[in-house]
Design a protein around this motif. Structure first.
Motif, PDB file in Angstrom:
ATOM      1  N   HIS A 114     -56.153  22.452 100.893  1.00  0.00           N
ATOM      2  CA  HIS A 114     -54.661  21.336 100.701  1.00  0.00           C
ATOM      3  C   HIS A 114     -55.018  20.541  99.446  1.00  0.00           C
ATOM      4  CE1 HIS A 114     -50.922  18.802 102.280  1.00  0.00           C
ATOM      5  NE2 HIS A 114     -51.197  19.062 101.173  1.00  0.00           N
ATOM      6  N   GLY A 115     -55.882  19.712  99.771  1.00  0.00           N
ATOM      7  CA  GLY A 115     -56.299  18.829  98.640  1.00  0.00           C
ATOM      8  C   GLY A 115     -57.567  17.703  98.997  1.00  0.00           C
TER       9      GLY A 115
ATOM     10  N   TRP B 181     -58.198  13.719  98.823  1.00  0.00           N
ATOM     11  CA  TRP B 181     -57.308  12.655  98.703  1.00  0.00           C
ATOM     12  C   TRP B 181     -58.186  11.260  98.729  1.00  0.00           C
ATOM     13  CZ3 TRP B 181     -53.403  14.304 103.003  1.00  0.00           C
ATOM     14  CH2 TRP B 181     -52.880  15.359 102.658  1.00  0.00           C
TER      15      TRP B 181
ATOM     16  N   TRP C  83     -56.794  28.328  97.184  1.00  0.00           N
ATOM     17  CA  TRP C  83     -55.908  26.852  97.002  1.00  0.00           C
ATOM     18  C   TRP C  83     -54.535  27.323  96.662  1.00  0.00           C
ATOM     19  CZ3 TRP C  83     -58.426  22.204  94.786  1.00  0.00           C
ATOM     20  CH2 TRP C  83     -57.706  20.890  94.778  1.00  0.00           C
TER      21      TRP C  83
ATOM     22  N   TRP D 209     -51.115  22.797  92.450  1.00  0.00           N
ATOM     23  CA  TRP D 209     -52.459  22.223  91.744  1.00  0.00           C
ATOM     24  C   TRP D 209     -51.920  21.035  90.768  1.00  0.00           C
ATOM     25  CZ3 TRP D 209     -54.217  27.487  89.281  1.00  0.00           C
ATOM     26  CH2 TRP D 209     -54.896  28.060  90.365  1.00  0.00           C
TER      27      TRP D 209
ATOM     28  N   GLU E 236     -50.954  18.037  93.275  1.00  0.00           N
ATOM     29  CA  GLU E 236     -52.490  17.659  94.120  1.00  0.00           C
ATOM     30  C   GLU E 236     -53.166  16.829  92.850  1.00  0.00           C
ATOM     31  OE1 GLU E 236     -53.326  17.591  97.151  1.00  0.00           O
ATOM     32  OE2 GLU E 236     -51.390  18.278  97.413  1.00  0.00           O
ATOM     33  N   TRP E 237     -53.154  17.035  91.604  1.00  0.00           N
ATOM     34  CA  TRP E 237     -53.660  16.140  90.626  1.00  0.00           C
ATOM     35  C   TRP E 237     -53.117  14.985  90.295  1.00  0.00           C
ATOM     36  CZ3 TRP E 237     -57.758  14.774  88.341  1.00  0.00           C
ATOM     37  CH2 TRP E 237     -57.656  13.656  87.409  1.00  0.00           C
TER      38      TRP E 237
ATOM     39  N   HIS F  36     -52.980  12.717  93.715  1.00  0.00           N
ATOM     40  CA  HIS F  36     -54.130  12.168  94.283  1.00  0.00           C
ATOM     41  C   HIS F  36     -55.095  12.181  93.166  1.00  0.00           C
ATOM     42  CE1 HIS F  36     -52.144  12.905  98.113  1.00  0.00           C
ATOM     43  NE2 HIS F  36     -51.863  14.172  97.806  1.00  0.00           N
TER      44      HIS F  36
END
Length: 250
Positions: free
Chosen positions: A76-77, A79, A120, A131, A134-135, A138
């Protein structure tokens, strides 16, 4: 099939050794994030992650629709949460990159892109869109990945570092195998107690992670870590996750 559970407590799995990534400015010593030493004003936020010093590595088990391999969880990521349980998001709108694939390829990480395409993924949008989210949400909040921390900064290289570290950490946290070794496997009928899950996973580090469930089906796991020095050191220290951090996030 889904993992069905009666309760939602689980322990963390150990992490990998440090990575060798982009050359960065030298820091005199590796300070653990969220420690008393990290609070010192003399320690640069390029040398220790602050205020986002506790990292949550989150994983998905998607069944609607099925996403990713059938013998592995997916990413997921990664963080960065503040040390007091709060968190920041979308910290730098100027670095909300819209082509992560090209950024990774331009930084010599084509094999990383291939891996991310398998491990991912989102069950509601394209991998590239996921992606990018998420970038921007976070990754831009990781202090040690600020462009000012790079001696010869090239646009996007900090994002490449973020995804490399996140993937390598994920590889060290084999949730599926840890559960499977204890006979805890996806099923449309079986259920598992929290004590069974803890017995399977607490043997590794003893640090409790967090599970998210929907309709009594497990779909997400959160692992907590502090980091010694910059994130690119990948020197992760398993940690527990506070109740204030156990919220639905994306």
């Amino acid at each position: 099939m889904a993992f069905k559970f009666i309760s939602v407590a689980v322990a963390a799995i150990p992490v990998a050794s440090a990575l060798s990534l982009t050359t960065r400015a030298t820091c005199s010593s590796a300070v653990e994030s969220c420690s008393s030493g990290a609070d010192s004003s003399s320690i640069s936020s390029c040398c220790v992650n602050k205020p986002g010093g506790q990292f949550l590595q989150t994983q998905f088990w998607d069944t609607d629709p099925v996403t990713g391999p059938n013998d592995s969880w997916t990413i997921h990521g990664l963080w960065p949460d503040n040390c007091d349980g709060t968190f920041d998001e979308n910290c730098d709108s100027s670095r909300e990159y819209n082509d992560i694939t090209t950024i990774l390829q331009n930084n010599g990480k084509s094999s990383l892109v291939s891996y991310m395409q398998d491990y991912w993924q989102s069950n509601s949008e394209s991998p590239e869109q996921f992606w990018e989210h998420e970038w921007s949400t976070h990754g831009t909040c990781v202090s040690t990945l600020d462009p000012d921390c790079y001696p010869n900064y090239k646009e996007g290289q900090e994002a490449a570092d973020y995804f490399q570290v996140a993937v390598d950490l994920f590889k060290s946290l084999d949730t599926y195998s840890a559960l499977s070794a204890a006979g805890i496997t996806p099923s449309s009928s079986k259920t598992y107690t929290s004590s069974q899950i803890q017995a399977a996973l607490q043997k590794v580090t003893g640090k409790v992670a967090v599970i998210s469930c929907s309709n009594n089906e497990l779909y997400q796991v959160y692992y907590g870590f502090f980091v010694n020095g910059p994130l690119t050191n990948a020197d992760f220290v398993p940690s527990t996750i506070g109740k204030s951090q156990q919220t639905i996030r994306a």
